[in-house]
Scaffold this motif. Structure first.
Motif, mmCIF file in Angstrom:
data_model
loop_
_atom_site.group_PDB
_atom_site.id
_atom_site.type_symbol
_atom_site.label_atom_id
_atom_site.label_comp_id
_atom_site.label_asym_id
_atom_site.label_seq_id
_atom_site.Cartn_x
_atom_site.Cartn_y
_atom_site.Cartn_z
ATOM 1 N N ALA A 115 0.918 -1.225 0.028
ATOM 2 C CA ALA A 115 0.014 0.054 0.032
ATOM 3 C C ALA A 115 1.002 1.388 -0.013
ATOM 4 O O ALA A 115 0.532 2.192 -0.651
ATOM 5 N N ALA A 116 1.916 1.195 0.781
ATOM 6 C CA ALA A 116 2.851 2.528 0.783
ATOM 7 C C ALA A 116 3.529 2.732 -0.629
ATOM 8 O O ALA A 116 3.561 3.757 -1.014
ATOM 9 N N ALA A 117 3.756 1.460 -1.141
ATOM 10 C CA ALA A 117 4.674 1.869 -2.422
ATOM 11 C C ALA A 117 3.608 2.302 -3.603
ATOM 12 O O ALA A 117 3.713 3.070 -4.327
ATOM 13 N N ALA A 118 2.413 1.622 -3.491
ATOM 14 C CA ALA A 118 1.364 2.297 -4.445
ATOM 15 C C ALA A 118 1.092 3.641 -4.177
ATOM 16 O O ALA A 118 0.465 4.444 -5.260
ATOM 17 N N SER A 119 1.059 4.301 -2.886
ATOM 18 C CA SER A 119 0.799 5.783 -2.952
ATOM 19 C C SER A 119 2.170 6.449 -2.584
ATOM 20 O O SER A 119 1.822 7.396 -2.264
ATOM 21 N N CYS A 120 2.988 5.931 -2.859
ATOM 22 C CA CYS A 120 4.543 6.742 -2.601
ATOM 23 C C CYS A 120 4.511 7.797 -3.782
ATOM 24 O O CYS A 120 4.255 7.642 -5.022
ATOM 25 N N GLU A 124 9.803 12.232 -8.516
ATOM 26 C CA GLU A 124 8.909 12.530 -9.522
ATOM 27 C C GLU A 124 8.330 11.523 -10.466
ATOM 28 O O GLU A 124 7.483 11.848 -11.382
ATOM 29 N N LEU A 125 8.862 10.199 -10.429
ATOM 30 C CA LEU A 125 8.435 9.305 -11.115
ATOM 31 C C LEU A 125 6.848 9.028 -11.103
ATOM 32 O O LEU A 125 6.071 8.227 -11.989
ATOM 33 N N CYS A 208 13.350 4.550 -3.668
ATOM 34 C CA CYS A 208 13.005 3.444 -3.679
ATOM 35 C C CYS A 208 13.467 2.325 -3.143
ATOM 36 O O CYS A 208 13.128 1.066 -2.675
ATOM 37 N N ALA A 209 14.890 2.588 -2.564
ATOM 38 C CA ALA A 209 15.780 1.323 -1.929
ATOM 39 C C ALA A 209 14.895 0.876 -0.762
ATOM 40 O O ALA A 209 15.229 -0.326 -0.474
ATOM 41 N N PRO A 210 14.365 1.530 0.172
ATOM 42 C CA PRO A 210 13.908 1.067 1.217
ATOM 43 C C PRO A 210 12.712 -0.053 1.155
ATOM 44 O O PRO A 210 12.656 -0.885 1.985
ATOM 45 N N PHE A 211 11.966 0.158 0.271
ATOM 46 C CA PHE A 211 11.006 -0.825 -0.258
ATOM 47 C C PHE A 211 11.797 -2.007 -0.574
ATOM 48 O O PHE A 211 11.278 -3.136 -0.333
ATOM 49 N N LEU A 212 12.777 -1.990 -1.445
ATOM 50 C CA LEU A 212 13.492 -3.160 -2.042
ATOM 51 C C LEU A 212 14.258 -3.994 -0.685
ATOM 52 O O LEU A 212 13.820 -5.039 -0.597
ATOM 53 N N HIS A 213 14.616 -2.882 0.136
ATOM 54 C CA HIS A 213 15.356 -3.615 1.089
ATOM 55 C C HIS A 213 14.272 -4.596 2.050
ATOM 56 O O HIS A 213 14.685 -5.480 2.774
ATOM 57 N N ARG A 214 13.108 -3.810 2.489
ATOM 58 C CA ARG A 214 12.272 -4.358 3.221
ATOM 59 C C ARG A 214 11.569 -5.832 2.480
ATOM 60 O O ARG A 214 11.245 -7.022 3.051
#
Length: 312
Positions: A115-120, A124-125, A208-214
């Motif tokens: 959900a956090a990635a979808a609303s991030c 600018e991307l 985006c790295a924090p999402f990948l690491h998690r």
């Protein structure tokens, strides 16, 4: 006292040439010598004139003349190049917000993370994406594949590695008995597609790295397969090219990492498939060693286990 001495004394006292008529001087040269002082005395303003000048109204200042175009350009350049003041309070607030965001993501479960990635909106991307590309595959997979950035097909479908690159990746995985449906989790370095498929910027990858690491912490794979330069750079913190990183095991927080070529690169350079096949065998070896109780860091693939590339 002769006349010359008398004249000299008067001159020293500042009384020449007012008290002496020119015809009383010894020579014409003395007349010439004293004429400038006499002219200055004669042209000096009288007391009434000085009083009138003191009480005369002041003249208004002349307006400044406009700068020439070249001078205006130089002045504008000086203004534009002046350093902007640093707001220490704002900088501290941004640092605190970034730390808070990082800590929050590190505590999220799967649903919260997606959900956090979808609303991030951290970079600018987000402004041009159709769908964020979170990841696909079983969440307890023993292989985790990291790509680079989503392309046009991924942006439309919201799934990583679709289209020709995805078909080639599926064939490569199938050659070692693996699929994204059963034992491989696949994701990208960034979740949103960069415009015109350009490379992601360091700022975009950092956001985006924090999402990948998690995601890696939640999956806990036995081996990570990093496909492409940006995936390797994010996981390993190295900017070396793929040819210098592949063929050996790397370490990501205790998990072995195998670096290989991105499928999109292999589609343009078919002879490099043989090297990718060797990288898959190295990942297989690392998985077996993990299951047996550990794998040495930076271990090369033994020559006896290298094989010819399958027809993928």
């Amino acid at each position: 006292m002769n006349r010359a001495e008398h004249t000299l004394i008067l001159e020293e006292l500042g009384l020449m040439p007012l008290w002496v008529r020119p015809e009383l001087l010894d020579s014409p040269q003395e007349v010439v010598r004293h004429q400038p002082a006499r002219a200055a005395a004669e042209t000096a303003p009288t007391k009434p004139q000085r009083d009138a000048q003191a009480h005369a109204p002041l003249k208004p200042a002349e307006p400044a003349r406009p700068l020439a175009p070249a001078a205006r350009q130089r002045a504008a350049a000086q203004v534009n190049t002046a350093p902007e003041p640093i707001d220490a309070v704002a900088a501290a607030q941004q640092t605190a917000q970034a730390a808070e965001r990082l800590a929050a993501i590190a505590r999220m479960d799967w649903d919260q993370l997606q959900a956090a990635a979808a609303s991030c909106t951290a970079c600018e991307l987000c402004k041009q994406r159709n769908k964020p590309v979170f990841g696909t595959g079983p969440r307890e997979a023993d292989w985790l594949v990291v790509g680079e950035a989503p392309g046009a097909d991924e942006d439309r479908q919201g799934e990583p590695f679709v289209g020709q690159s995805g078909q080639l990746l599926d064939a490569m995985l199938a050659s070692v008995g693996r699929t994204r449906q059963s034992n491989v989790y696949i994701l990208n370095t960034v979740k949103c597609r960069p415009p015109q498929n350009r490379n992601p910027t360091p700022e975009e990858m950092a956001q985006c790295a924090p999402f990948l690491h998690r995601q890696l912490e939640l999956v806990r794979p036995k081996v990570v397969l990093a496909l492409g330069r940006f995936a390797a750079q994010t996981l390993l913190g190295q900017s070396a090219n793929i040819s210098g990183l592949r063929g050996q095991l790397h370490d990501y927080r205790g998990t072995p990492v195998v670096v290989s070529y991105h499928p999109a690169y292999l589609l343009r350079n078919l002879p490099e498939k043989a090297k990718s096949w060797q990288d898959l065998l190295l990942a297989q070896q690392a998985t077996a060693s993990q299951q047996a109780g550990g794998v040495p860091a930076s271990a090369p693939l033994p020559q006896s286990e290298q094989g010819d590339a399958p027809p993928v």
